[in-house]
Design an enzyme around this catalytic site. Structure first.
Site, short mmCIF file in Angstrom:
data_model
loop_
_atom_site.label_atom_id
_atom_site.label_comp_id
_atom_site.label_asym_id
_atom_site.label_seq_id
_atom_site.Cartn_x
_atom_site.Cartn_y
_atom_site.Cartn_z
N HIS A 121 37.20 37.92 35.77
CA HIS A 121 35.88 38.25 35.24
C HIS A 121 34.82 38.02 36.31
CE1 HIS A 121 36.77 37.88 30.66
NE2 HIS A 121 37.68 38.57 31.30
N TYR A 124 28.54 33.91 25.53
CA TYR A 124 28.04 32.66 24.98
C TYR A 124 26.78 32.98 24.17
CZ TYR A 124 31.02 30.07 28.27
OH TYR A 124 32.08 29.56 28.98
N PRO A 138 33.88 21.50 25.41
CA PRO A 138 34.52 22.71 25.95
C PRO A 138 33.56 23.76 26.53
CG PRO A 138 34.64 22.68 23.55
CD PRO A 138 34.12 21.35 23.97
N LYS A 180 35.61 23.45 31.54
CA LYS A 180 35.93 22.69 32.75
C LYS A 180 37.19 21.82 32.64
CE LYS A 180 32.77 24.05 35.52
NZ LYS A 180 33.29 25.28 36.10
N TYR A 205 29.69 27.30 37.25
CA TYR A 205 30.65 27.96 36.36
C TYR A 205 31.92 28.37 37.11
CZ TYR A 205 32.17 30.51 32.25
OH TYR A 205 32.88 30.93 31.13
C1 DHB Z 1 37.11 29.77 26.56
C2 DHB Z 1 36.89 28.46 26.27
C3 DHB Z 1 35.70 27.87 26.64
O1 DHB Z 1 35.48 26.58 26.37
C4 DHB Z 1 34.73 28.60 27.31
O2 DHB Z 1 33.59 27.99 27.67
C5 DHB Z 1 34.96 29.92 27.60
C6 DHB Z 1 36.16 30.51 27.22
C7 DHB Z 1 38.40 30.38 26.16
O3 DHB Z 1 39.21 29.67 25.55
O4 DHB Z 1 38.63 31.55 26.44
#
Ligand code: DHB
Length: 394
Positions: A74, A203, A295, A299, A387
Site C-alpha cells: 500500500h 481510518y 492497535p 505497530k 506509519y
Molecule cells: C489493521 C490493523 C490495524 O490496527 C491498523 O491500524 C490497520 C490495519 C489490519 O488488521 O489490517
C-alpha cells in the site's frame, strides 16, 4: 524429558519464531516452548500491517517468498473525517517507503514451516511453563507436555510469551518498572468474505465512533468499530455490525463498505504498556511480553520483529565474538524504538477515537489536529514517517 540448548525461547508467536530462525542463521541453537497447539497459533487473527523495515527484515532472512506473492503493498492510507476522505501518500511523503498488508498469522505460518523445514525444535502444547535460574548462570525452562515433566537448560531465556505470559511476572517487582494506560473503549473487529471498501486502509473519525476498513486479500475485508470495553458480542449480530459500519464509513459521495459473510468476530481491548528494562540477568523480554500498543497504527508485530532483530544480533556478537556490549545495551536500544511507537500509537488513538468523557474543548482540539494532518505537508510527513516505520538504529 531433559534437553540443553543455547537459547530457550518461551512462546511461538512472531517474536519467538523469528528469533529462533535468525539465531539458526547465525549457527545458534534454540528450543521454543509454546503452550498452545500449532493449529491454534496459526489461526489466531491479529494485526496485518508490516512496516517497510519489517518486510526488509523478513526478506533478508529469506522468509518472504509467499509475502512477496500475497502481501498487498500500500502506497497510501485514507483518513476519513466524518463523511470526507483524505489520502496520505505514504510513498511520496517518505521518499519511497510503503507498508504491506499481510496477516500476522500468515507470518506465523511461514515461520513455523521454515523452522520445521530447518529441523528447528518447537514444542507445542507444552503447558505450565516456568522459568528459573536466570539471575544466575544456569537458566532453565520447566513445563509439562503430554503428561510428562520437561526441562530445558540453556544459556539465556527469551521471554516471547506475550502480555499474559509467565516471563515478565517472573522478574522481581523491585527490578522492573511498569508503565500503563488503559483506554475507555475497545475495537469490535470482523473478517468478512467481501471485497475491501477501498484499495487502501481507511481510518475514520466519526461522531458515532472510530472505524477502520482494512483487508487481507481482494476477497477478504478486515473491519473494526470502536465499541465499549465491556461490549457483549452477542448483542452484535451481523446485520447490526454492517449497519454501524455503513453509518461510520459512508462518504458524502456514497462510498461505503461491501457486505459479505462474517468469518470471524472478536473484541480487542486497548492499552499502552511498557516494562523497563527489557532484560533481567539472563532473561530477555521481546514483543508483547515487554510492551503493548493500542492497535491504531498497527505497530505491535513490527515492534516484536524489531526487538528480535536487535536480540539476535546481540546474541550472535556474544557467541561469535565474545562481546557482551550488545547484550548490555539490548534494553536501551529496543526501548528507544518502543517509546516512539508508543507515542505514535497513543497519538493515532487519541486523534481518531471518541473519548466518552471529552468535552467540547477536547473535541475541537482533536478536529484541529485531524485537519492539520490532512492539510499540512509537514504534519502529513511526520505521520507517514512513523506509519511506515522509522529506520532501525543499526
Ligand atoms: C489493521 C490493523 C490495524 O490496527 C491498523 O491500524 C490497520 C490495519 C489490519 O488488521 O489490517
Amino acid at each position: 524429558m531433559r534437553e540443553r540448548t543455547q537459547i530457550g525461547i518461551v512462546g511461538a508467536g512472531p517474536a519467538g519464531l523469528l528469533l529462533s530462525h535468525l539465531l539458526h542463521q547465525q549457527g545458534i541453537h534454540s528450543i521454543i516452548v509454546e503452550a498452545r497447539s500449532r493449529a491454534y497459533v496459526e489461526s489466531r487473527v491479529r494485526a496485518g500491517v508490516l512496516e517497510q523495515g519489517s518486510v526488509d527484515t523478513l526478506r533478508e532472512a529469506g522468509l518472504d517468498a509467499r509475502l512477496r506473492r500475497e502481501g498487498l503493498v500500500h502506497a497510501g492510507i485514507q483518513i476519513q473525517i466524518e463523511q470526507e476522505r483524505h489520502r496520505l501518500d505514504l510513498m511520496e511523503l517518505t521518499g519511497g517507503k510503503a507498508i504491506t498488508v499481510y496477516g500476522q498469522q500468515e507470518v506465523v505460518k511461514d515461520l513455523i514451516a521454515r523452522r520445521l523445514a530447518d529441523e528447528g525444535a518447537i514444542l507445542f502444547e507444552a503447558e505450565h511453563a516456568a522459568i528459573r535460574g536466570f539471575e544466575g548462570e544456569a537458566p532453565r525452562i520447566t513445563f509439562t507436555r503430554a503428561g510428562a515433566e520437561g526441562e530445558i537448560a540453556c544459556d539465556f531465556i527469551a521471554g516471547c510469551d506475550g502480555f499474559h505470559g509467565v516471563c515478565r511476572p517472573s522478574i522481581p517487582e523491585s527490578a522492573i518498572i511498569l508503565y500503563d494506560r488503559i483506554y475507555p473503549f475497545a475495537w469490535l473487529g470482523i473478517l468478512a468474505k467481501a471485497p475491501p471498501a477501498s484499495e487502501e486502509v481507511i481510518y475514520v473519525n466519526h461522531s458515532r465512533g472510530f472505524a477502520l476498513a482494512s483487508m487481507r486479500s481482494q476477497e477478504v475485508a478486515r473491519l473494526h468499530l470502536q465499541c465499549r470495553p465491556d461490549e457483549d458480542l452477542a448483542e452484535w449480530p451481523a446485520a447490526r455490525i454492517w449497519e454501524e459500519l455503513h453509518a461510520r464509513l459512508r462518504t458524502a459521495d456514497g462510498d461505503t463498505v461491501h457486505e459479505g459473510a462474517v468469518l470471524e468476530k472478536g473484541i480487542t481491548g486497548m492499552r499502552s504498556f511498557v516494562a523497563e528494562p527489557m532484560r533481567h540477568g539472563r532473561l530477555f523480554l521481546a514483543g508483547d511480553a515487554a510492551h503493548i500498543v493500542p492497535p491504531t497504527g498497527a505497530k505491535g508485530m513490527n515492534l516484536a520483529i524489531a526487538d528480535v532483530r536487535v536480540l539476535s544480533r546481540a546474541l550472535a556478537a556474544h557467541y561469535r565474538e565474545n562481546r557482551s556490549d550488545l547484550i548490555d545495551t539490548y534494553s536501551q536500544t529496543c526501548l528507544k524504538r518502543v517509546w516512539r511507537a508508543e507515542h505514535f500509537s497513543w497519538f493515532m488513538t487519541a486523534m481518531l477515537h471518541n473519548f466518552p468523557s471529552e468535552d467540547g474543548f477536547g473535541r475541537r482540539l482533536q478536529r484541529s489536529q485531524l485537519d492539520y494532518v490532512v492539510s499540512s505537508r509537514e504534519a502529513g510527513r511526520s505521520l507517514a514517517e512513523n506509519y511506515v516505520g522509522l529506520p532501525f538504529a543499526a
